[in-house]
Scaffold this active site. Structure first.
Site, PDB file in Angstrom:
ATOM      1  N   HIS A 160       0.834  -1.211   0.000  1.00 50.30           N
ATOM      2  CA  HIS A 160       0.000   0.000   0.000  1.00 50.30           C
ATOM      3  C   HIS A 160       0.867   1.259   0.000  1.00 50.30           C
ATOM      4  O   HIS A 160       2.038   1.225   0.410  1.00 50.30           O
ATOM      5  CB  HIS A 160      -0.865   0.038   1.271  1.00 50.30           C
ATOM      6  N   CYS A 244      -3.153   0.288   9.883  1.00 49.80           N
ATOM      7  CA  CYS A 244      -4.260  -0.522   9.328  1.00 49.80           C
ATOM      8  C   CYS A 244      -5.257  -1.036  10.348  1.00 49.80           C
ATOM      9  O   CYS A 244      -6.344  -1.449   9.966  1.00 49.80           O
ATOM     10  CB  CYS A 244      -3.777  -1.691   8.498  1.00 49.80           C
TER      11      CYS A 244
END
Ligand code: CIR
Length: 252
Positions: A160, A244
């Site tokens: 990411h 996250c």
């Protein structure tokens, strides 16, 4: 009030998605203990922690960041790039509807929240295996009316955008230069021996970082930034970092 939405570690995490890491056995009890310490750290940083409903059968459901992009005016519910993760969004949408107007990313777009970095009213969205150009365009269309810009970014060799770069203050980014070029900001580079250290969670009381990265933590502290640390080693085996595991928002 500052709110952190979290979700407990599911037993199914042993079957999580993996993109750049080899599968290693995950100790669910140990991951759960670490996750509780993470929630405690968020509380000490001023957040009220609220739990989303458990999703024991959804392997990556602890990584709630990927399911929404939340700004003060709106929550954009994502369409995660991994199809195994799409069912995670329903309960998140329901929970967020208490606090925000909702908008939705729709097929054929895909977007993971881990690919979206907010720095004030400027957002950066990484093109990745999870986030496509339609996803970035839909995010931009939802947020532009509220005065946000969304710039598309390219990374290499990481999952990411926020694996490669995060903000550690209003104006300083923490970056792994091997994975992204991120010009235009004052920067701290990760220690080369700690490539995963660029994922830090910014809060009004300082940043939260995994204790596994002492050299990079020293670099951040040297710039006068407060750092709190947590052991996130078990969740790291599932390719998760500190950003996250929560969705952070301001609520009345
Ligand atoms: C996945 O591959 O989707 C999970 N195993 C890890 C997600 C980590 N999310 C994040 O960094 N925002």
């Amino acid at each position: 009030m500052l709110l952190a939405l979290t979700r407990s570690v599911p037993p199914a995490i042993v079957d999580c998605e993996l993109t750049h890491l080899a599968r290693e056995p995950i100790d669910v009890a140990r991951a759960t203990t670490q996750h509780k310490a993470y929630e405690k750290a968020l509380a000490s940083l001023g957040y009220k922690v609220r739990h989303l409903p458990d999703e024991p059968d959804l392997p990556d459901s602890v990584f709630v960041e990927d399911t929404a992009v939340v700004v003060d005016e709106l929550a954009v519910i994502t369409r995660p790039g991994a199809s195994s993760r799409r069912a995670e969004t329903f309960s998140v949408a329901q929970a967020l509807s208490a606090y925000r107007k909702l908008a939705f990313v729709e097929d054929p777009a895909t977007l993971d929240g881990g690919d979206v970095l907010c720095i004030g009213k400027g957002l950066f969205a990484g093109r990745s295996e999870r986030t496509n150009d339609d996803g970035i365009a839909q995010l931009r269309a939802h947020l532009a009316p509220h005065g946000y810009s969304v710039d598309a970014m390219s990374m290499r060799d990481c999952l990411h955008l926020k694996t490669a770069v995060t903000a550690v203050s209003d104006s300083i980014v923490l970056v792994n230069p091997a994975w992204i070029d991120f010009p235009g900001f004052d920067r701290i580079e990760v220690d080369p021996s700690e490539p995963f250290a660029a994922n830090a969670l910014l809060t009004p009381k300082g940043v939260l970082m995994p204790s596994a990265f002492p050299r990079t933590i020293a670099r951040v502290r040297k710039r006068g930034i407060k750092v709190k640390t947590v052991d996130a080693s078990e969740l790291a085996k599932a390719e998760g970092g500190v950003t996250c595991c929560s969705l952070l928002l301001r609520v009345q």
